[in-house]
Scaffold this active site. Sequence first.
Site, PDB file in Angstrom:
ATOM      1  N   ASP A  84      49.714  36.608  35.018  1.00 34.18           N
ATOM      2  CA  ASP A  84      50.227  36.945  36.336  1.00 34.18           C
ATOM      3  C   ASP A  84      50.838  35.675  36.927  1.00 34.18           C
ATOM      4  OD1 ASP A  84      48.172  35.258  37.118  1.00 34.18           O
ATOM      5  OD2 ASP A  84      47.151  36.715  38.389  1.00 34.18           O
ATOM      6  N   ASP A 132      50.405  33.327  40.473  1.00 29.91           N
ATOM      7  CA  ASP A 132      49.562  33.161  41.663  1.00 29.91           C
ATOM      8  C   ASP A 132      50.234  32.237  42.678  1.00 29.91           C
ATOM      9  OD1 ASP A 132      46.926  34.312  40.383  1.00 29.91           O
ATOM     10  OD2 ASP A 132      47.652  32.805  38.959  1.00 29.91           O
ATOM     11  N   ASP A 183      49.647  37.576  42.422  1.00 30.98           N
ATOM     12  CA  ASP A 183      48.561  37.428  43.398  1.00 30.98           C
ATOM     13  C   ASP A 183      49.020  36.505  44.520  1.00 30.98           C
ATOM     14  OD1 ASP A 183      46.797  38.957  41.918  1.00 30.98           O
ATOM     15  OD2 ASP A 183      45.839  37.238  40.951  1.00 30.98           O
TER      16      ASP A 183
HETATM   17  P1  ATP Z   1      46.552  33.318  33.750  1.00 29.36           P
HETATM   18  O1  ATP Z   1      47.700  32.609  33.180  1.00 29.36           O
HETATM   19  O2  ATP Z   1      45.843  34.176  32.756  1.00 29.36           O
HETATM   20  O3  ATP Z   1      46.887  34.067  34.996  1.00 29.36           O
HETATM   21  P2  ATP Z   1      45.031  31.717  35.551  1.00 29.36           P
HETATM   22  O4  ATP Z   1      44.247  30.477  35.399  1.00 29.36           O
HETATM   23  O5  ATP Z   1      46.182  31.681  36.495  1.00 29.36           O
HETATM   24  O6  ATP Z   1      45.498  32.169  34.111  1.00 29.36           O
HETATM   25  P3  ATP Z   1      43.935  33.836  37.208  1.00 29.36           P
HETATM   26  O7  ATP Z   1      42.997  34.926  36.840  1.00 29.36           O
HETATM   27  O8  ATP Z   1      45.267  34.235  37.685  1.00 29.36           O
HETATM   28  O9  ATP Z   1      44.004  32.859  35.943  1.00 29.36           O
HETATM   29  O10 ATP Z   1      43.204  32.990  38.307  1.00 29.36           O
HETATM   30  C1  ATP Z   1      43.801  31.878  38.935  1.00 29.36           C
HETATM   31  C2  ATP Z   1      42.784  31.175  39.779  1.00 29.36           C
HETATM   32  O11 ATP Z   1      42.434  31.947  40.885  1.00 29.36           O
HETATM   33  C3  ATP Z   1      41.495  30.865  39.023  1.00 29.36           C
HETATM   34  O12 ATP Z   1      41.179  29.521  39.195  1.00 29.36           O
HETATM   35  C4  ATP Z   1      40.430  31.710  39.663  1.00 29.36           C
HETATM   36  O13 ATP Z   1      39.262  30.956  39.812  1.00 29.36           O
HETATM   37  C5  ATP Z   1      41.039  32.061  40.988  1.00 29.36           C
HETATM   38  N1  ATP Z   1      40.783  33.444  41.340  1.00 29.36           N
HETATM   39  C6  ATP Z   1      41.242  34.521  40.695  1.00 29.36           C
HETATM   40  N2  ATP Z   1      40.869  35.639  41.302  1.00 29.36           N
HETATM   41  C7  ATP Z   1      40.149  35.244  42.370  1.00 29.36           C
HETATM   42  C8  ATP Z   1      39.494  35.907  43.418  1.00 29.36           C
HETATM   43  N3  ATP Z   1      39.506  37.211  43.497  1.00 29.36           N
HETATM   44  N4  ATP Z   1      38.870  35.166  44.349  1.00 29.36           N
HETATM   45  C9  ATP Z   1      38.864  33.853  44.254  1.00 29.36           C
HETATM   46  N5  ATP Z   1      39.472  33.149  43.310  1.00 29.36           N
HETATM   47  C10 ATP Z   1      40.095  33.839  42.381  1.00 29.36           C
HETATM   48 MN    MN Z   2      47.178  33.470  37.018  1.00 27.83          MN
HETATM   49 MN    MN Z   3      45.627  35.708  39.384  1.00 28.77          MN
END
Ligand code: ATP
Ligand code: MN
Ligand code: MN
Length: 371
Positions: free
Chosen positions: A205, A207, A295
């Site tokens: 995703d 963020d 997100d």
């Molecule tokens: P990817 O490339 O798979 O998206 P990512 O490290 O960006 O890897 P995410 O699941 O998007 O993974 O999460 C990004 C960050 O946001 C992580 O550090 C996680 O701890 C934090 N995070 C994700 N969802 C939540 C949530 N609902 N509440 C608080 N923090 C969150």
């Molecule tokens: Mn992510």
């Molecule tokens: Mn995310």
Amino acid sequence: IRCSTPTPVARVSQYACQRRTTTENNNKILTDAFEVLAESYELNQLEGPCLAFRRAASVLKSLPWAVQCLGATQGLPCLGEHTKALIEEILQYGHSFEVEKILSDERYQTLKLFTSVFGVGPKTAEKWYRRGLRSFSDILAEPSIQLNRMQQSGFLHYGDISRAVSKAEARALGNIIDEAVHAITPDGILALTGGFRRGKEFGHDVDFIVTTPEQGKEETLLPNIIDRLKEQGILLYSDYQTSTFDISKLPSHKFEAMDHFAKCFLILRLEGSLVDRGLNSTEGDSRGWRAVRVDLVSPPMERYAYALLGWTGSRQFERDLRRFARLEQHMLLDNHALYDKTKKEFLAATTERDIFAHLGLEYIEPWQRNA
Ligand code: ATP
Ligand code: MN
Ligand code: MN
């Protein structure tokens, strides 16, 4: 096997927040194996062993060299009997029988498949598995199953959102969100966070953190952005959660709990030539767009640094920041704040560097947080 141990370097810390871990992984064969085991334990809701394997994988990811014999792992933290046996097996045979067994296990494969759907967690996957369901068509054909809105969108856009998002696509989405934020409030602030901020080439995703220096205005920012995206016809799904943030509350010690900032989980329609549908795109699949998971989180400006640190990840890095704060400094850290239990006070921060300094940690750059 004769194998020279690498020249002793500085001791490797048991905490990921005291290690520098780039996206370059010299021990991928080993860490992939550990992660299969971690995932298997997670799907069986066995948190302890799951974390042990995630920690072991994280330690090996931080090494600037490839482990070529078991002796080379001497003195490394977080490697137990089980992980050492696996390392030995993989170094000798090139693969592990235990991992192969898990990968070919019907239950593991099915739970992996089900949890790959947006909105389906381990508990729902388990419930469906126990009812004898084994495939997406089994689920969709089962009249007694009521999919929630998130899961419906998950199935609808499955092909697109299970495909990795590229850096170029993340940039294109950044432009769309940036345009929306600044149309709503000229002094709005937008920051890329998550895996792309850590320098990853691909993500599941994209963020972002959005906020504004005008206190209280961040509350209406997300609903306004969502309205705009809807008007533009690119909003495919939106789950908006209002803020439940309470400034007087102590930071939570539970990592897996969500934070309390206003946030939204979106699926957006990304148009344009950047979208690489591959050369073998099937018939009737010539549309020039794809669905992408995005997100957005919207903290008040005074908590921006904590939110940025918390959302940049990786999850293992975040876990260890909190564990380090609690066990080594007698402090409580979460996505909102840092509380010093000795001084009984909250520690203010305007940058991530302030937070590392409060914790007595050397600053670790975002691209060194791929623990
Ligand atoms: P990817 O490339 O798979 O998206 P990512 O490290 O960006 O890897 P995410 O699941 O998007 O993974 O999460 C990004 C960050 O946001 C992580 O550090 C996680 O701890 C934090 N995070 C994700 N969802 C939540 C949530 N609902 N509440 C608080 N923090 C969150
Ligand atoms: Mn992510
Ligand atoms: Mn995310």
